[in-house]
Structures are given as C-alpha cells and as structure tokens.
Design an enzyme around this catalytic site. Structure first.
Site, PDB file in Angstrom:
ATOM      1  N   CYS A 105     -11.804  14.824  21.413  1.00  0.00           N
ATOM      2  CA  CYS A 105     -11.667  14.541  22.392  1.00  0.00           C
ATOM      3  C   CYS A 105     -10.824  16.283  23.103  1.00  0.00           C
ATOM      4  O   CYS A 105     -11.251  16.874  22.456  1.00  0.00           O
ATOM      5  CB  CYS A 105     -10.198  14.019  22.215  1.00  0.00           C
TER       6      CYS A 105
ATOM      7  N   CYS B  45      -8.514  17.893  20.577  1.00  0.00           N
ATOM      8  CA  CYS B  45      -8.842  18.049  19.267  1.00  0.00           C
ATOM      9  C   CYS B  45      -9.542  19.604  19.957  1.00  0.00           C
ATOM     10  O   CYS B  45      -9.549  20.017  18.899  1.00  0.00           O
ATOM     11  CB  CYS B  45      -9.645  17.273  18.425  1.00  0.00           C
TER      12      CYS B  45
ATOM     13  N   HIS C 200      -5.988  12.312  14.473  1.00  0.00           N
ATOM     14  CA  HIS C 200      -7.069  12.146  15.317  1.00  0.00           C
ATOM     15  C   HIS C 200      -7.472  13.329  13.893  1.00  0.00           C
ATOM     16  O   HIS C 200      -6.598  14.375  12.916  1.00  0.00           O
ATOM     17  CB  HIS C 200      -7.649  13.072  15.953  1.00  0.00           C
TER      18      HIS C 200
ATOM     19  N   GLU D 271      -9.606  15.188  13.182  1.00  0.00           N
ATOM     20  CA  GLU D 271     -10.011  16.675  14.012  1.00  0.00           C
ATOM     21  C   GLU D 271      -8.466  17.518  13.075  1.00  0.00           C
ATOM     22  O   GLU D 271      -8.716  18.678  12.990  1.00  0.00           O
ATOM     23  CB  GLU D 271     -10.609  16.843  14.971  1.00  0.00           C
TER      24      GLU D 271
HETATM   25 ZN   LIG Z   1      -9.631  13.950  18.912  1.00  0.00          ZN
END
Ligand SMILES: [Zn+2]
Length: 175
Positions: free
Chosen positions: A85, A88, A55, A57
């Site tokens: 999410c 993260c 991801h 982040e």
């Molecule tokens: Zn994430």
C-alpha cells in the site's frame, strides 16, 4: 535472482500470511532476505493490535532494521504476498529496500505499479526494483477465500438473527 528462488521466498511469505489467517487477520505475509538469508518475517496484525499501521511489510522492515542494526536495507529484497500500500511503499523507499517482489496485485490501493507506482517514481531519491505476480494465484486465492468466508459468516449470522426475531414474534403472538 532466479524465478525458483523468488518462488521459494514467496512460499515463506505465504506461510506468514497463513499465520495471519489463523488469527482471523487478512492473510498477508512478508519476508526480508539479505544475501540469501531470511532476516525478518512478519504478517498482518492490524486486528490483533488494533493498529492501522501493523501491516506485514512495515513490521518486517522494523524487525529487519533491528536485526542488522541499521535503517538502511540497501541489499534487501522484500517478498510480500500482496502489492504494498501507500504507507508500506513509503517505508520501503525510506529504508532503501533494493528489490520488492510481490504476489497478488491490488488495483484498489497497490502502490507498486497498479494503483500507483511510488516505488519507481524518480522524484524520490530512491527507487526499488519491482517484480510482480510471483505465485500470484496462490497469494490471491488466500485473500479471496478469506473474504468469501467472512461474507458467508456474516450472512449466516444475519439469518440466525432473523430466525430469532421471528421466533420471538411468534412467541409474543401465541401469548
Ligand atoms: Zn501496507
């Protein structure tokens, strides 16, 4: 932090998201800022790397830690186009990011205030300041457009398949 500055850095995160989009990745981008300087930028690479944790982040946090030679990002602000999410948000707490600014909300999985609020749960030993909705429309529209294009592509492929099937049947019939 002024609204203009937050928008300025969010535009940089949007540029990252656009890079993801050119790779047919879900367009999500992030930048990390310390003392007014962007020290890290990243975009979603889940498909490219076939890696569920790639991801924006998380990649931005990894890079920022390498950049400053510390796992503590205590003076950092993380800008991300979509609400982080659970994974993260966990990484944000563990790296002690001071402030998180996000664009579009994610009611189905966002853990910075909509689905959950992990970033500000005082049972953890660190909480981040959260600012939501910065350039929300721009960030959200990128995602909407991306998913619409995918749906349309799938539909077109399905129609093409149907057509080929029909043609095959006609050929067989005429033999
Ligand atoms: Zn994430």
């Amino acid at each position: 932090m002024t609204v203009e500055l937050d928008e300025y850095y969010m535009i940089e995160a949007i540029k990252e998201a656009q890079k993801a989009e050119t790779l047919t990745e879900v367009p999500i981008g992030a930048v990390i800022v310390i003392d007014g300087k962007i020290i890290s930028r990243a975009h979603n690479l889940r498909e490219t790397r076939q890696n569920a944790v790639a991801h924006a982040e998380l990649l931005a946090i990894e890079h920022a830690c390498r950049e400053i030679g510390s796992w503590r990002l205590e003076n950092a602000t993380l800008y991300v186009t979509l609400e982080p999410c659970a994974m993260c948000s966990g990484a944000i707490i563990l790296s002690r990011v001071k402030r998180v600014v996000y664009g579009a909300a994610d009611p189905k999985g966002g853990c910075a205030g909509t689905f959950m609020n992990l970033l500000q749960d005082d049972r953890f030993n660190h909480q981040s300041e959260v600012m939501s909705g910065v350039l929300e429309e721009e960030c959200g529209q990128m995602l909407t457009k991306f998913f619409r294009a995918i749906r349309e592509r799938k539909k077109a492929e399905k129609q093409k398949r149907k057509k080929t099937e029909l043609e095959t049947i006609t050929e067989i019939d005429s033999q």
